[in-house]
Scaffold this motif. Structure first.
Motif, mmCIF file in Angstrom:
data_model
loop_
_atom_site.group_PDB
_atom_site.id
_atom_site.type_symbol
_atom_site.label_atom_id
_atom_site.label_comp_id
_atom_site.label_asym_id
_atom_site.label_seq_id
_atom_site.Cartn_x
_atom_site.Cartn_y
_atom_site.Cartn_z
ATOM 1 N N GLU A 176 -35.775 124.218 78.839
ATOM 2 C CA GLU A 176 -36.466 125.362 79.439
ATOM 3 C C GLU A 176 -37.651 124.889 80.275
ATOM 4 N N SER A 177 -38.379 123.893 79.764
ATOM 5 C CA SER A 177 -39.533 123.351 80.473
ATOM 6 C C SER A 177 -39.119 122.688 81.773
ATOM 7 N N ALA A 178 -37.940 122.072 81.784
ATOM 8 C CA ALA A 178 -37.457 121.394 82.987
ATOM 9 C C ALA A 178 -37.225 122.357 84.133
ATOM 10 N N LYS A 179 -37.073 123.624 83.826
ATOM 11 C CA LYS A 179 -36.841 124.637 84.864
ATOM 12 C C LYS A 179 -38.131 125.144 85.485
ATOM 13 N N THR A 180 -39.287 124.705 84.946
ATOM 14 C CA THR A 180 -40.572 125.231 85.421
ATOM 15 C C THR A 180 -41.205 124.363 86.497
ATOM 16 N N GLY A 181 -40.509 123.329 86.948
ATOM 17 C CA GLY A 181 -41.054 122.466 87.997
ATOM 18 C C GLY A 181 -42.173 121.591 87.481
ATOM 19 N N ASP A 182 -43.230 121.476 88.257
ATOM 20 C CA ASP A 182 -44.327 120.568 87.911
ATOM 21 C C ASP A 182 -45.045 120.958 86.630
ATOM 22 N N ALA A 183 -44.918 122.203 86.213
ATOM 23 C CA ALA A 183 -45.552 122.637 84.966
ATOM 24 C C ALA A 183 -44.906 122.010 83.740
ATOM 25 N N GLY A 184 -43.766 121.359 83.922
ATOM 26 C CA GLY A 184 -43.080 120.735 82.800
ATOM 27 C C GLY A 184 -43.772 119.489 82.274
ATOM 28 N N TRP A 185 -44.722 118.963 83.059
ATOM 29 C CA TRP A 185 -45.491 117.800 82.614
ATOM 30 C C TRP A 185 -46.900 118.227 82.199
ATOM 31 N N GLY A 186 -47.617 117.331 81.576
ATOM 32 C CA GLY A 186 -48.970 117.631 81.128
ATOM 33 C C GLY A 186 -49.017 117.800 79.631
ATOM 34 N N PRO A 187 -50.216 117.931 79.070
ATOM 35 C CA PRO A 187 -50.371 118.018 77.606
ATOM 36 C C PRO A 187 -49.566 119.146 76.971
ATOM 37 N N GLN A 188 -49.408 120.245 77.693
ATOM 38 C CA GLN A 188 -48.645 121.375 77.162
ATOM 39 C C GLN A 188 -47.201 121.375 77.655
ATOM 40 N N HIS A 243 -33.624 110.852 74.420
ATOM 41 C CA HIS A 243 -32.612 111.709 73.823
ATOM 42 C C HIS A 243 -32.730 113.150 74.321
ATOM 43 N N LEU A 244 -33.953 113.612 74.527
ATOM 44 C CA LEU A 244 -34.134 114.961 75.068
ATOM 45 C C LEU A 244 -33.573 115.066 76.479
ATOM 46 N N ARG A 245 -33.644 113.962 77.214
ATOM 47 C CA ARG A 245 -33.109 113.935 78.579
ATOM 48 C C ARG A 245 -31.613 113.671 78.612
ATOM 49 N N GLY A 246 -31.018 113.444 77.439
ATOM 50 C CA GLY A 246 -29.585 113.197 77.368
ATOM 51 C C GLY A 246 -29.198 111.744 77.534
ATOM 52 N N THR A 247 -30.175 110.841 77.422
ATOM 53 C CA THR A 247 -29.906 109.412 77.555
ATOM 54 C C THR A 247 -29.824 108.778 76.182
ATOM 55 N N PHE A 248 -28.639 108.292 75.837
ATOM 56 C CA PHE A 248 -28.420 107.638 74.554
ATOM 57 C C PHE A 248 -27.828 106.251 74.804
ATOM 58 N N GLY A 249 -27.902 105.404 73.811
ATOM 59 C CA GLY A 249 -27.235 104.121 73.906
ATOM 60 C C GLY A 249 -28.112 102.933 74.214
ATOM 61 N N TRP A 250 -29.413 103.154 74.453
ATOM 62 C CA TRP A 250 -30.287 102.009 74.692
ATOM 63 C C TRP A 250 -30.202 101.048 73.503
ATOM 64 N N PRO A 251 -30.191 99.740 73.756
ATOM 65 C CA PRO A 251 -30.236 98.779 72.647
ATOM 66 C C PRO A 251 -31.431 99.073 71.748
ATOM 67 N N GLU A 252 -31.240 98.909 70.448
ATOM 68 C CA GLU A 252 -32.241 99.361 69.483
ATOM 69 C C GLU A 252 -33.572 98.620 69.593
ATOM 70 N N ASP A 263 -32.603 119.960 67.833
ATOM 71 C CA ASP A 263 -31.892 120.953 68.651
ATOM 72 C C ASP A 263 -32.863 121.947 69.273
ATOM 73 N N ARG A 264 -33.882 122.336 68.525
ATOM 74 C CA ARG A 264 -34.877 123.272 69.056
ATOM 75 C C ARG A 264 -35.744 122.574 70.099
ATOM 76 N N LEU A 265 -36.105 121.324 69.833
ATOM 77 C CA LEU A 265 -36.875 120.563 70.817
ATOM 78 C C LEU A 265 -36.102 120.435 72.127
ATOM 79 N N LYS A 266 -34.811 120.236 72.014
ATOM 80 C CA LYS A 266 -33.962 120.106 73.203
ATOM 81 C C LYS A 266 -33.944 121.409 73.990
ATOM 82 N N GLU A 267 -33.832 122.532 73.303
ATOM 83 C CA GLU A 267 -33.862 123.833 73.981
ATOM 84 C C GLU A 267 -35.175 124.021 74.736
ATOM 85 N N LEU A 268 -36.285 123.736 74.065
ATOM 86 C CA LEU A 268 -37.599 123.897 74.692
ATOM 87 C C LEU A 268 -37.774 122.931 75.861
ATOM 88 N N HIS A 269 -37.277 121.704 75.707
ATOM 89 C CA HIS A 269 -37.352 120.709 76.774
ATOM 90 C C HIS A 269 -36.590 121.188 78.003
#
Length: 357
Positions: free
Chosen positions: A303-315, A264-273, A295-301
């Protein structure tokens, strides 16, 4: 009698894939990340490589074109016979385009088509299987299922598959959200239930090395499919940050979770339940658990997607789909090396077991 029939099923599967070496190692069709370079490398090493579902249905033509070009200059050219490509291709049926899939299969004639994630159960699989078989009669249809009931339904269908992929609960990516069974229980139970069937079984879920492969073969599988292990291959179509996180992560029981949140954060909806992906836990999940609104999680997600490889990892906050055995994936290797090492280790283990009986 069932053990003998399982051996015959394994032999029949090997005969249909003449370039492969036993035990059969398969790279699972992970969406986008399993591209032509990875699929062809796995097949060239004596395994069977699958192209994953593409971002847009029509993108499959480009992947198959590139795979055909790579095969044309490889050692496995013509290995599947004059009319089939020695690679497979995977389709998610719930949001796939059957017309596009049939057109791609008609043009390129891959040796296998792997179908998974139906919205309407076996009936949806039947529709796809019939259309694909009509388009390319020699192409083998593989169905991914995750329960005994699904296996029985598939085997008893009017259009049964050529291969059943049994995905255990340990798997990464999208699997059954509820009533999931572990690979070590699912494979033998299905094998027993289908004791009179000639459909080969391929085990998937939690298998990342020869130890898991040997166990699956002992349980009745004719081969094994690995996804998470091939995320850490040099040929994987994957961001470095994602791949680094797969290598870093450990203790999958504690540090992965099945959830639709990252879809859902990536904008993918509709998967069978009944399906949800297994994901390495990071800040998106921990914040969700602590009550941060979506909505706040989506904003932070985003923003993180714009940071390149730093978007992955525990933080980080980006989705890192991976299986529960991710802690056994410790370094990046060529796909061919992964195939050979897994195969050789499984052989050695099984030989040692037989020698000490």
């Amino acid at each position: 009698m069932s053990a003998l029939l399982r051996i015959e099923c394994k032999q029949a599967l090997a005969k249909s894939l003449p370039w492969t070496t036993s035990p059969l190692i398969v790279s699972a069709p992970m969406r986008v990340m399993t591209g032509p370079s990875l699929a062809v490398a796995v097949s060239s090493a004596g395994g069977l490589g699958f192209l994953g579902p593409t971002l847009k249905p029509e993108d499959v033509f480009g992947d198959l074109d590139q795979a055909a070009e790579l095969i044309g200059s490889s050692s496995i050219r013509g290995a599947a016979g004059p009319s089939l490509l020695p690679v497979g291709v995977g389709f998610q049926t719930w949001n796939g385009n059957l017309e596009v899939a049939v057109s791609a299969v008609t043009k390129h004639r891959p040796c296998a088509v792997w179908l998974f994630a139906p919205r309407h159960g076996q009936g949806e699989f039947d529709e796809w299987t019939t259309a694909i078989k009509r388009a390319s009669p020699d192409t083998r249809v593989w169905l991914q299922i995750g329960s005994l009931g699904e296996a029985v339904d598939a085997a008893g269908s009017a259009t049964p598959p050529d291969v059943l992929v049994l995905q255990g609960a340990e798997a990464g990516g999208h699997g059954r959200h509820k009533d999931a069974q572990g690979t070590i229980a699912l494979v033998p139970e299905v094998s027993d239930a289908l004791r009179d069937s000639t459909i080969p079984l391929v085990a998937a879920g939690g298998i990342v090395d020869g130890r898991g492969a040997a166990a699956a073969l002992a349980l009745g599988a004719a081969g094994v499919a690995m996804g998470t292990r091939f995320l850490a291959s040099k040929e994987a179509r994957i961001s470095k940050g994602y791949q680094d996180e797969v290598v870093r992560a450990s203790d999958g029981a504690r540090n992965t979770v099945r959830t639709q949140l990252y879809n859902h954060l990536r904008g993918t909806f509709g998967w069978p339940e009944q399906f949800s992906p297994r994901t390495i836990i990071n800040k998106s999940w921990t914040d969700h658990e602590s009550g941060v609104p979506f909505d706040r999680l989506k904003e932070l997600h985003d923003e993180s997607a714009k940071t390149g490889d730093a978007g992955w990892g525990p933080q980080g906050r980006l989705a890192t789909y991976a299986g529960a055995a991710v802690g056994l994936v410790r370094h990046v290797q060529d796909a061919a090396v992964i195939v050979r090492e897994t195969r050789d280790q499984a052989r050695a283990i099984l030989t040692c077991v037989v020698a000490h009986l």
